[in-house]
Write a protein that holds these residues in place. Structure first.
Motif, PDB file in Angstrom:
ATOM      1  N   ALA A 107       0.884  -1.355  -0.006  1.00 17.00           N
ATOM      2  CA  ALA A 107       0.001  -0.110   0.073  1.00 17.00           C
ATOM      3  C   ALA A 107       0.805   1.249  -0.131  1.00 17.00           C
ATOM      4  O   ALA A 107       0.636   2.388  -0.626  1.00 17.00           O
ATOM      5  N   GLU A 108       1.966   1.092   0.829  1.00 19.10           N
ATOM      6  CA  GLU A 108       2.745   2.318   0.758  1.00 19.10           C
ATOM      7  C   GLU A 108       3.585   2.695  -0.293  1.00 19.10           C
ATOM      8  O   GLU A 108       3.824   3.746  -1.053  1.00 19.10           O
ATOM      9  N   LEU A 109       3.852   1.541  -1.056  1.00 18.18           N
ATOM     10  CA  LEU A 109       4.928   1.499  -2.209  1.00 18.18           C
ATOM     11  C   LEU A 109       3.810   2.107  -3.391  1.00 18.18           C
ATOM     12  O   LEU A 109       4.280   3.087  -3.781  1.00 18.18           O
ATOM     13  N   ALA A 110       2.639   1.720  -3.631  1.00 17.68           N
ATOM     14  CA  ALA A 110       1.777   2.108  -4.354  1.00 17.68           C
ATOM     15  C   ALA A 110       1.209   3.721  -4.268  1.00 17.68           C
ATOM     16  O   ALA A 110       1.111   4.415  -5.083  1.00 17.68           O
ATOM     17  N   ARG A 111       1.012   3.906  -2.885  1.00 15.25           N
ATOM     18  CA  ARG A 111       0.531   5.312  -2.317  1.00 15.25           C
ATOM     19  C   ARG A 111       1.678   6.269  -2.810  1.00 15.25           C
ATOM     20  O   ARG A 111       1.361   7.464  -3.242  1.00 15.25           O
ATOM     21  N   GLU A 112       2.741   5.857  -2.341  1.00 16.83           N
ATOM     22  CA  GLU A 112       3.863   7.182  -2.059  1.00 16.83           C
ATOM     23  C   GLU A 112       4.915   6.864  -3.024  1.00 16.83           C
ATOM     24  O   GLU A 112       5.596   7.993  -3.535  1.00 16.83           O
ATOM     25  N   THR A 113       5.190   5.763  -3.751  1.00 18.64           N
ATOM     26  CA  THR A 113       6.660   5.669  -4.431  1.00 18.64           C
ATOM     27  C   THR A 113       6.323   5.747  -5.846  1.00 18.64           C
ATOM     28  O   THR A 113       6.913   6.472  -6.706  1.00 18.64           O
ATOM     29  N   LEU A 114       5.417   4.803  -6.210  1.00 18.51           N
ATOM     30  CA  LEU A 114       4.923   4.773  -7.762  1.00 18.51           C
ATOM     31  C   LEU A 114       4.473   6.091  -8.359  1.00 18.51           C
ATOM     32  O   LEU A 114       5.167   6.737  -9.389  1.00 18.51           O
ATOM     33  N   PRO A 115       3.941   6.897  -7.706  1.00 12.25           N
ATOM     34  CA  PRO A 115       3.419   8.385  -8.032  1.00 12.25           C
ATOM     35  C   PRO A 115       4.767   9.291  -8.527  1.00 12.25           C
ATOM     36  O   PRO A 115       4.957   9.988  -9.472  1.00 12.25           O
ATOM     37  N   ARG A 116       5.876   8.941  -7.691  1.00 12.53           N
ATOM     38  CA  ARG A 116       6.977   9.739  -7.676  1.00 12.53           C
ATOM     39  C   ARG A 116       7.672   9.260  -9.134  1.00 12.53           C
ATOM     40  O   ARG A 116       8.591   9.989  -9.730  1.00 12.53           O
ATOM     41  N   PHE A 117       7.401   8.113  -9.654  1.00  8.74           N
ATOM     42  CA  PHE A 117       7.979   7.664 -11.006  1.00  8.74           C
ATOM     43  C   PHE A 117       7.054   7.667 -12.265  1.00  8.74           C
ATOM     44  O   PHE A 117       7.375   7.454 -13.359  1.00  8.74           O
ATOM     45  N   GLY A 118       5.967   8.329 -11.775  1.00 11.31           N
ATOM     46  CA  GLY A 118       5.151   8.855 -13.094  1.00 11.31           C
ATOM     47  C   GLY A 118       3.981   7.836 -13.395  1.00 11.31           C
ATOM     48  O   GLY A 118       3.388   7.932 -14.370  1.00 11.31           O
ATOM     49  N   VAL A 119       3.916   7.047 -12.369  1.00 14.20           N
ATOM     50  CA  VAL A 119       2.779   5.856 -12.385  1.00 14.20           C
ATOM     51  C   VAL A 119       1.576   6.155 -11.982  1.00 14.20           C
ATOM     52  O   VAL A 119       1.573   6.761 -10.638  1.00 14.20           O
ATOM     53  N   GLU A 120       0.482   6.126 -12.675  1.00 11.02           N
ATOM     54  CA  GLU A 120      -1.030   6.564 -12.142  1.00 11.02           C
ATOM     55  C   GLU A 120      -1.405   5.481 -11.322  1.00 11.02           C
ATOM     56  O   GLU A 120      -1.290   4.207 -11.694  1.00 11.02           O
ATOM     57  N   VAL A 121      -2.145   5.670  -9.872  1.00 14.68           N
ATOM     58  CA  VAL A 121      -2.559   4.425  -9.363  1.00 14.68           C
ATOM     59  C   VAL A 121      -3.902   4.928  -8.797  1.00 14.68           C
ATOM     60  O   VAL A 121      -4.253   5.857  -8.502  1.00 14.68           O
ATOM     61  N   SER A 122      -4.929   3.794  -8.980  1.00 12.01           N
ATOM     62  CA  SER A 122      -6.074   3.755  -8.554  1.00 12.01           C
ATOM     63  C   SER A 122      -6.226   2.427  -7.557  1.00 12.01           C
ATOM     64  O   SER A 122      -5.729   1.323  -7.835  1.00 12.01           O
ATOM     65  N   ALA A 123      -6.897   2.958  -6.252  1.00 12.77           N
ATOM     66  CA  ALA A 123      -7.144   1.901  -5.385  1.00 12.77           C
ATOM     67  C   ALA A 123      -8.544   1.618  -5.310  1.00 12.77           C
ATOM     68  O   ALA A 123      -9.639   2.387  -5.311  1.00 12.77           O
ATOM     69  N   VAL A 124      -8.916   0.481  -5.349  1.00 12.65           N
ATOM     70  CA  VAL A 124     -10.209   0.177  -5.688  1.00 12.65           C
ATOM     71  C   VAL A 124     -10.790  -1.360  -4.788  1.00 12.65           C
ATOM     72  O   VAL A 124      -9.590  -2.106  -4.432  1.00 12.65           O
ATOM     73  N   ASN A 125     -11.920  -1.185  -4.405  1.00  9.50           N
ATOM     74  CA  ASN A 125     -12.409  -2.394  -3.317  1.00  9.50           C
ATOM     75  C   ASN A 125     -12.469  -3.738  -4.629  1.00  9.50           C
ATOM     76  O   ASN A 125     -13.552  -3.617  -5.296  1.00  9.50           O
ATOM     77  N   MET A 126     -11.828  -4.306  -4.467  1.00 16.11           N
ATOM     78  CA  MET A 126     -11.660  -5.584  -5.500  1.00 16.11           C
ATOM     79  C   MET A 126     -12.621  -6.763  -5.314  1.00 16.11           C
ATOM     80  O   MET A 126     -12.848  -7.377  -6.204  1.00 16.11           O
ATOM     81  N   SER A 127     -13.356  -6.677  -4.300  1.00 13.34           N
ATOM     82  CA  SER A 127     -14.733  -7.367  -4.089  1.00 13.34           C
ATOM     83  C   SER A 127     -15.907  -6.626  -4.876  1.00 13.34           C
ATOM     84  O   SER A 127     -16.908  -7.341  -5.089  1.00 13.34           O
ATOM     85  N   ASP A 128     -15.589  -5.558  -5.344  1.00 11.86           N
ATOM     86  CA  ASP A 128     -16.605  -4.770  -6.012  1.00 11.86           C
ATOM     87  C   ASP A 128     -16.519  -4.828  -7.443  1.00 11.86           C
ATOM     88  O   ASP A 128     -15.597  -3.776  -7.945  1.00 11.86           O
ATOM     89  N   LEU A 129     -16.853  -6.001  -8.350  1.00  8.32           N
ATOM     90  CA  LEU A 129     -16.414  -5.840  -9.705  1.00  8.32           C
ATOM     91  C   LEU A 129     -16.849  -4.746 -10.507  1.00  8.32           C
ATOM     92  O   LEU A 129     -16.090  -4.512 -11.454  1.00  8.32           O
ATOM     93  N   THR A 130     -17.866  -3.980 -10.110  1.00  8.03           N
ATOM     94  CA  THR A 130     -18.492  -3.256 -11.020  1.00  8.03           C
ATOM     95  C   THR A 130     -16.966  -1.765 -10.645  1.00  8.03           C
ATOM     96  O   THR A 130     -16.971  -1.240 -11.611  1.00  8.03           O
ATOM     97  N   ALA A 131     -16.862  -1.750  -9.677  1.00  5.33           N
ATOM     98  CA  ALA A 131     -15.734  -0.688  -9.124  1.00  5.33           C
ATOM     99  C   ALA A 131     -14.376  -0.955 -10.053  1.00  5.33           C
ATOM    100  O   ALA A 131     -13.805   0.065 -10.578  1.00  5.33           O
ATOM    101  N   VAL A 132     -14.095  -2.380 -10.054  1.00  8.31           N
ATOM    102  CA  VAL A 132     -12.763  -2.834 -10.767  1.00  8.31           C
ATOM    103  C   VAL A 132     -12.909  -2.392 -12.290  1.00  8.31           C
ATOM    104  O   VAL A 132     -12.299  -1.788 -12.887  1.00  8.31           O
ATOM    105  N   ALA A 133     -14.041  -2.844 -12.796  1.00  2.66           N
ATOM    106  CA  ALA A 133     -14.243  -2.599 -14.351  1.00  2.66           C
ATOM    107  C   ALA A 133     -14.151  -1.207 -14.775  1.00  2.66           C
ATOM    108  O   ALA A 133     -13.692  -0.617 -15.636  1.00  2.66           O
TER     109      ALA A 133
END
Length: 405
Positions: free
Chosen positions: A120-146
């Protein structure tokens, strides 16, 4: 794993024999430990990651490859039913290998809104510094994933069951979304072990484990692994092992391989013990909620029944508000005699640790609104994460009963 007659072997035989053979020099039955940092070569070759391309060039330098680590990689690949496996220095090194090999600036990744804290910390704090866009989704909600998928989505990273709240993800459905989007699907299956789910049949491209946990099984060695298609693993080996350097120690590989040989036996015992303990916890007056995939009361019991072959030994339970949780946590520290009050999981010893809401939020993405409400529906004001070991279930129950009183 198959024999020379191409007959499939059972999981216990695979766990014992995959990747191993009598030592060619001594004919020793037990696999040797190769601690050498370098290997004598009879080939003229450059010293570059690109020299790995084009097939088997033998062993040259331990950051590139090592016989003991290679043995463990073959064993885990066989247990996970994949073509190949890369072992790393830790579970976090495995996650980093996935993210930094397959994501570049301008790419988009979807991750579970609740994940192992380091991820969570890597995706939230580190990846955006390298220009990677991150979306956090409740993976039990398939509609939200799609709905979260974008034209530049390159990776969907799931975790099932989710650490520490025990939420499940429909891996086959997410795999279908990823394929349609031209993205990879990686999944952290540490809670389930390689025997808990057939991730290949469920369409997962890369299955990640902290092999510190169930695969090693004894709490004495740290490591990570990613299993998947040979071409994907080859890319990670060149990028993550050689360039990033997060390689697994041969000694740790030797220890973890020895633990992996008993994985099928241990996972049966973990599941049996956890089922008994979880059913008892549901009857305890202090316990307000129990989350275990083997219980009919699990919010996704139907998915657990169809997706999981072994529900493992991981239980999450609640005892009311945060103040009650803190009080009982202190009682556990003072009173427990068999269960260890400690972090980690998947060991032969039972382990328990209290995670209050403030601490649990480190494993999430500072959720708000509907996401936060869905999160609280699982986590409440905090959970006890219990890893049921290999002790007799009545002994674990008696220990917990003393601490909960």
């Amino acid at each position: 794993m198959t024999t020379q007659k191409n007959r499939p072997m059972g999981p216990m035989t695979t766990a014992i024999h995959a990747g191993e053979a009598p030592d060619p020099a001594t004919r020793a039955s037990a696999p040797p430990l190769h601690m050498s940092s370098t290997f004598v070569t009879d080939q003229v070759a450059g010293f570059s990651a690109h020299d790995l391309e084009g097939g088997d060039n033998g062993f040259l330098y331990a950051r590139w490859d090592n016989p003991t680590v290679a043995m463990l990689e073959k064993k885990i690949a066989a247990l996970q039913s994949t073509e190949a496996c890369l072992c790393t220095a830790s579970g976090m090194a495995a996650a980093t290998a996935i993210f930094l090999t397959f994501l570049s600036a301008g790419d988009h990744v979807i991750v579970s809104d609740v994940s192992y804290a380091g991820v969570a910390e890597l995706a939230r704090e580190t990846l955006p510094r390298f220009g990677v866009e991150v979306s956090a989704v409740n993976m039990s909600d398939l509609t939200a994933v799609a709905a979260a998928i974008r034209p530049n989505t390159r990776l969907i990273h799931t975790e099932s069951p989710v650490n520490p709240i025990g939420r499940l993800t429909d891996l086959a459905a997410v795999s279908a979304f990823a394929r349609a989007a031209g993205a990879l699907h990686s999944s952290d299956a540490t809670f389930a072990s390689p025997l808990g789910m057939d991730t290949v049949a469920l369409g997962v491209d890369l299955t990640m484990h902290s092999i510190t946990k169930y695969i090693g099984g004894h709490g004495d060695a740290v490591g990570g692994a990613v299993a998947g298609r040979a071409d994907l693993v080859a890319r990670m080996r060149a990028e993550a092992s050689i360039h990033h350097g997060g390689i697994l120690s041969p000694f740790n590989a030797w220890l973890i391989s020895r633990g992996a040989a008993t994985l099928p036996l241990r996972m049966k015992a973990h599941q049996q013990g956890a089922q008994t303990v979880a059913e008892w916890l549901e009857t305890h007056p202090q316990v307000t909620k129990v989350i275990y995939p083997g219980l009919a009361s699990h919010p996704q019991a139907d998915l657990a029944a169809t997706q999981m072959r072994n529900t493992s030994g991981m239980i999450s339970f609640q005892v009311g508000d945060a103040a009650t949780g803190q009080r009982i946590a202190q009682q556990m520290i003072d009173r427990l005699q068999i269960v260890h009050y400690a972090v980690s999981l998947g060991h032969h010893r039972s382990l328990i640790f209290w995670m209050e809401t403030a601490g649990l939020m480190d494993t999430s993405f500072h959720l708000k609104g509907d996401q936060l409400e869905a999160y609280r529906a699982y986590a409440g004001d905090g959970v006890f994460r219990l890893s049921v070991g290999l002790e007799e279930a009545p002994d674990v129950i008696a220990d917990l009963d003393l601490a909960l009183s």
